[in-house]
Scaffold this motif. Structure first.
Motif, short mmCIF file in Angstrom:
data_model
loop_
_atom_site.label_atom_id
_atom_site.label_comp_id
_atom_site.label_asym_id
_atom_site.label_seq_id
_atom_site.Cartn_x
_atom_site.Cartn_y
_atom_site.Cartn_z
N TRP A 36 0.80 -1.23 0.00
CA TRP A 36 0.00 0.00 0.00
C TRP A 36 0.84 1.28 0.00
CZ3 TRP A 36 -0.90 -4.20 3.19
CH2 TRP A 36 -0.18 -4.23 4.39
N THR A 51 -3.62 5.78 5.87
CA THR A 51 -4.54 4.65 6.00
C THR A 51 -4.01 3.55 6.92
OG1 THR A 51 -5.34 5.08 3.75
CG2 THR A 51 -5.87 2.93 4.72
N HIS A 52 -2.71 3.23 6.78
CA HIS A 52 -2.14 2.08 7.47
C HIS A 52 -1.13 2.43 8.55
CE1 HIS A 52 -3.90 -0.74 4.54
NE2 HIS A 52 -3.59 0.16 3.62
#
Length: 257
Positions: A215, A235-236
């Motif tokens: 990602w 996001t991560h």
């Protein structure tokens, strides 16, 4: 009459201008003239590359104190990215290495050329070493000191000790005279060779990290802060391979404390 294709085949094997090439220029066929023009362009490019090789080699030779002095070139890859290690390489080239004509600053040649030259450098080098400095050490020391330490370690890991070290824009403390060369990867053949080993090694490492963390787009951005990488962080979050002393990871890390 010799066909245009036959002439192209003959030109492909021609290394230097000769009488046949001069006579060929009177051939008025457009295909022949185009083939001659293409050959001349390729020949001129080879001449420029060879002249650049000689200039880079002469630069390294200027640091020799004897004819048998060994010069080690040192360079790094990855000081600027948000993630991944900084990688440094040290290379000692042999006196005769014309097979490396075209070696240049790793940023100036294509990925395919870097890979090809990396193999040739490893085959031809008197000695070479590569040191990988992880993100955790970069955060502990700061990027400048971590890079300096890594360069010094790369020199120390050489199986054959150099008489002189030339490093790309870094003052090193090693067991021989060492010189910091501004834009060294453009001036020195040994430094350019080191830049290629450092860059190809780091790119391979970042591709491996991409397989674990797809990602962030490490295979495309090598850890630099592209839009995809920043979106992945949002996001991560970050990984152990991210540099917590670099923004925006630094702020993200502080918020966790």
């Amino acid at each position: 009459m010799t066909t245009i294709q036959q002439i192209k085949d003959l030109l492909r094997d021609l290394q230097e201008p000769n009488e046949w090439l001069e006579e060929l220029q009177s051939d008025e066929r457009k295909g022949v003239q185009n083939a001659i023009t293409q050959w001349k362009k390729q020949y001129e490019k080879k001449q420029r590359l060879f002249a650049d090789y000689l200039q880079k080699k002469a630069f390294d030779d200027s640091y020799k104190t004897t004819n048998i002095s060994l010069i080690a070139g040192i360079d790094e890859a990855g000081r600027g990215p948000l993630a991944g290690p900084v990688v440094t390489a040290a290379v000692i080239l042999p006196e005769e290495c014309a097979i490396l004509v075209g070696v240049d600053d790793s940023k100036k040649i294509s990925k395919a050329q870097r890979q090809q030259f990396a193999e040739l450098i490893k085959e031809q080098a008197v000695a070479y070493s590569v040191h990988i400095q992880p993100a955790v050490v970069i955060d502990e020391l700061n990027i400048y000191q971590a890079t300096k330490q890594s360069m010094e370690e790369a020199v120390n890991q050489l199986t054959i000790k150099p008489h002189t070290v030339v490093a790309d824009a870094m003052n090193l403390n090693v067991d021989c005279p060492a010189y910091s060369i501004i834009k060294g990867d453009e001036k020195s053949l040994a430094i350019a060779a080191a830049s290629i080993l450092a860059k190809t090694t780091r790119d391979d490492l970042m591709t491996e990290l991409h397989e674990q963390f797809p990602w962030y787009g490490f295979d495309e951005n090598a850890g630099y802060g592209t839009a995809k990488h920043l979106q992945g962080l949002e996001t991560h979050g970050f990984t152990v391979h991210h540099r917590k002393s670099f923004e925006p990871i630094k702020t993200m890390w502080s918020d966790r404390q």
